[in-house]
Design an enzyme around this catalytic site. Structure first.
Site, PDB file in Angstrom:
ATOM      1  N   GLY A 121      17.866  82.501 -45.834  1.00  0.00           N
ATOM      2  CA  GLY A 121      16.441  82.307 -45.630  1.00  0.00           C
ATOM      3  C   GLY A 121      15.907  83.227 -44.548  1.00  0.00           C
ATOM      4  CD  GLN A 122      10.438  84.027 -45.089  1.00  0.00           C
ATOM      5  OE1 GLN A 122       9.711  84.946 -45.421  1.00  0.00           O
ATOM      6  NE2 GLN A 122       9.971  82.814 -44.862  1.00  0.00           N
TER       7      GLN A 122
ATOM      8  CG  ASP B 183      24.981  72.144 -50.695  1.00  0.00           C
ATOM      9  OD1 ASP B 183      23.746  72.062 -50.453  1.00  0.00           O
ATOM     10  OD2 ASP B 183      25.457  72.055 -51.834  1.00  0.00           O
ATOM     11  CG  LEU B 184      21.471  71.166 -44.859  1.00  0.00           C
ATOM     12  CD1 LEU B 184      20.144  71.296 -44.121  1.00  0.00           C
ATOM     13  CD2 LEU B 184      22.502  70.462 -43.982  1.00  0.00           C
TER      14      LEU B 184
ATOM     15  CB  THR C 149      10.611  75.712 -47.976  1.00  0.00           C
ATOM     16  OG1 THR C 149      11.276  76.704 -48.774  1.00  0.00           O
ATOM     17  CG2 THR C 149      11.384  75.498 -46.686  1.00  0.00           C
TER      18      THR C 149
ATOM     19  CB  THR D 234       7.031  72.184 -41.414  1.00  0.00           C
ATOM     20  OG1 THR D 234       5.849  72.695 -42.016  1.00  0.00           O
ATOM     21  CG2 THR D 234       7.202  70.736 -41.835  1.00  0.00           C
ATOM     22  CG  ASP D 235       2.283  74.004 -40.611  1.00  0.00           C
ATOM     23  OD1 ASP D 235       3.390  74.276 -41.105  1.00  0.00           O
ATOM     24  OD2 ASP D 235       1.203  74.366 -41.145  1.00  0.00           O
TER      25      ASP D 235
ATOM     26  CE1 TYR E  73       9.044  71.749 -46.377  1.00  0.00           C
ATOM     27  CE2 TYR E  73       6.782  71.913 -45.616  1.00  0.00           C
ATOM     28  CZ  TYR E  73       8.106  72.275 -45.508  1.00  0.00           C
ATOM     29  OH  TYR E  73       8.496  73.163 -44.533  1.00  0.00           O
TER      30      TYR E  73
ATOM     31  CE  LYS F 173      11.443  70.657 -42.284  1.00  0.00           C
ATOM     32  NZ  LYS F 173      12.815  71.209 -42.031  1.00  0.00           N
TER      33      LYS F 173
END
Length: 300
Positions: A10-11, A35-36, A61, A100-101, A124, A128
């Protein structure tokens, strides 16, 4: 310090393990190692890799897909981090967990502080936020970093989508009534590295913090900024028509306002070698240099 990093395809995970850090050995873990989505396998994987600390950028995501695949979203975003935090507690090591926001409902009118009440709008965000609570309950020695509007030179993100679509079309329609802060993955990686360095030097930061670039804009404003820079390379600039969220319906609701207040993180990292937060425009231009090539003196 041996630091296990999940989600390295990922980023943020990719940016972190590519970042040199004195005194830190990155243990890069893709899904083949951690592996979540299989929480029962997490403890054994952590034991086998034997890290001194764990950073968890991995997450489900796909915001819209989560509305119809809530089981997977909760398994990856809640149950996986819960297992990871429990494994860290058993080994007596810290965890830095990214959030996350989207834990906020976006009805605010000033930047959200890390202690503001949460009220996620969709699966989502709910998953989170549940993951945040699971980490707090399982492990005292944790840092939760909430970030927003993440992008990088590689990967699937808004900036790369604009570059692809803008190269093909002369006009686009982009939502102009959602506000937030575009944040480069490299800047998040810099903050995580600073937190780890602070711990190595005896300053163990704990708690929930916000981590974004400085400033704010809309998706429309971000698209315009991308094309202003791209125009100097392409010799043309697409027109970006502003539209309302109601004109671009999606399965999941997005927060209309998700600017985050980074003040507590700035205080926590004061006195460290942390890199100051860049304005979002400066970080964007650095990423566009990678994607498009740097500007020549003639272009500037």
């Amino acid at each position: 310090m041996r630091v296990l990093v999940t989600g390295v395809t990922g980023q943020v995970g990719g940016a972190l393990v590519a970042r040199p850090a004195a005194g830190i050995e990155w243990i890069a873990a893709g899904r083949d190692r951690i592996d979540l989505s299989a929480p029962g396998s997490v403890a054994a994987a952590v034991d086998a890799l034997a890290p001194d600390a764990v950073v968890n950028p991995a997450a489900y995501t796909a915001v819209d897909k989560a509305e119809e695949d809530s089981e997977t979203a909760f398994r990856v975003n809640r149950d996986g981090p819960a297992a990871l935090a429990a494994a860290c507690a058993a080994r007596g090591i810290p965890l830095i967990h990214l959030s996350t926001d989207y834990v906020f409902d976006g009805t605010g009118t000033r930047p959200y502080r890390s202690d503001d009440p949460v009220a996620p709008l969709g699966v989502y965000g709910i998953s989170k936020e549940a993951g945040e609570r699971a980490v707090r309950e399982a492990l005292d020695d944790h840092v939760i970093l909430r970030t927003a509007w993440v992008y990088a030179a590689a990967g699937k993100n808004f900036v790369n989508t604009m570059l692809r679509v803008g190269a093909e079309r002369d006009e686009l329609r982009v939502v102009a009534d959602q506000r937030g802060t575009p944040t480069a993955a490299d800047d998040i990686a810099a903050a995580i590295s600073a937190l780890l360095a602070a711990r190595r030097d005896g300053n163990a930061v704990r708690g929930t913090f916000h981590c974004t670039a400085a400033g704010e804009t809309t998706w429309h404003g971000l698209a315009e900024a991308v094309f202003r820079r791209a125009e100097r390379h392409w010799g043309r600039r697409p027109t970006v028509q502003p539209i309302a969220t109601a004109d671009y319906p999606t399965p999941a609701r997005r927060p209309a306002y998700s600017v985050l207040d980074n003040g507590t993180l700035d205080i926590a990292l004061a006195g460290t070698a942390a890199v100051p937060r860049r304005p979002w425009e400066a970080a964007l231009n650095a990423v566009l240099d990678t994607r498009l090539g740097p500007l020549t003196e003639t272009d500037r």
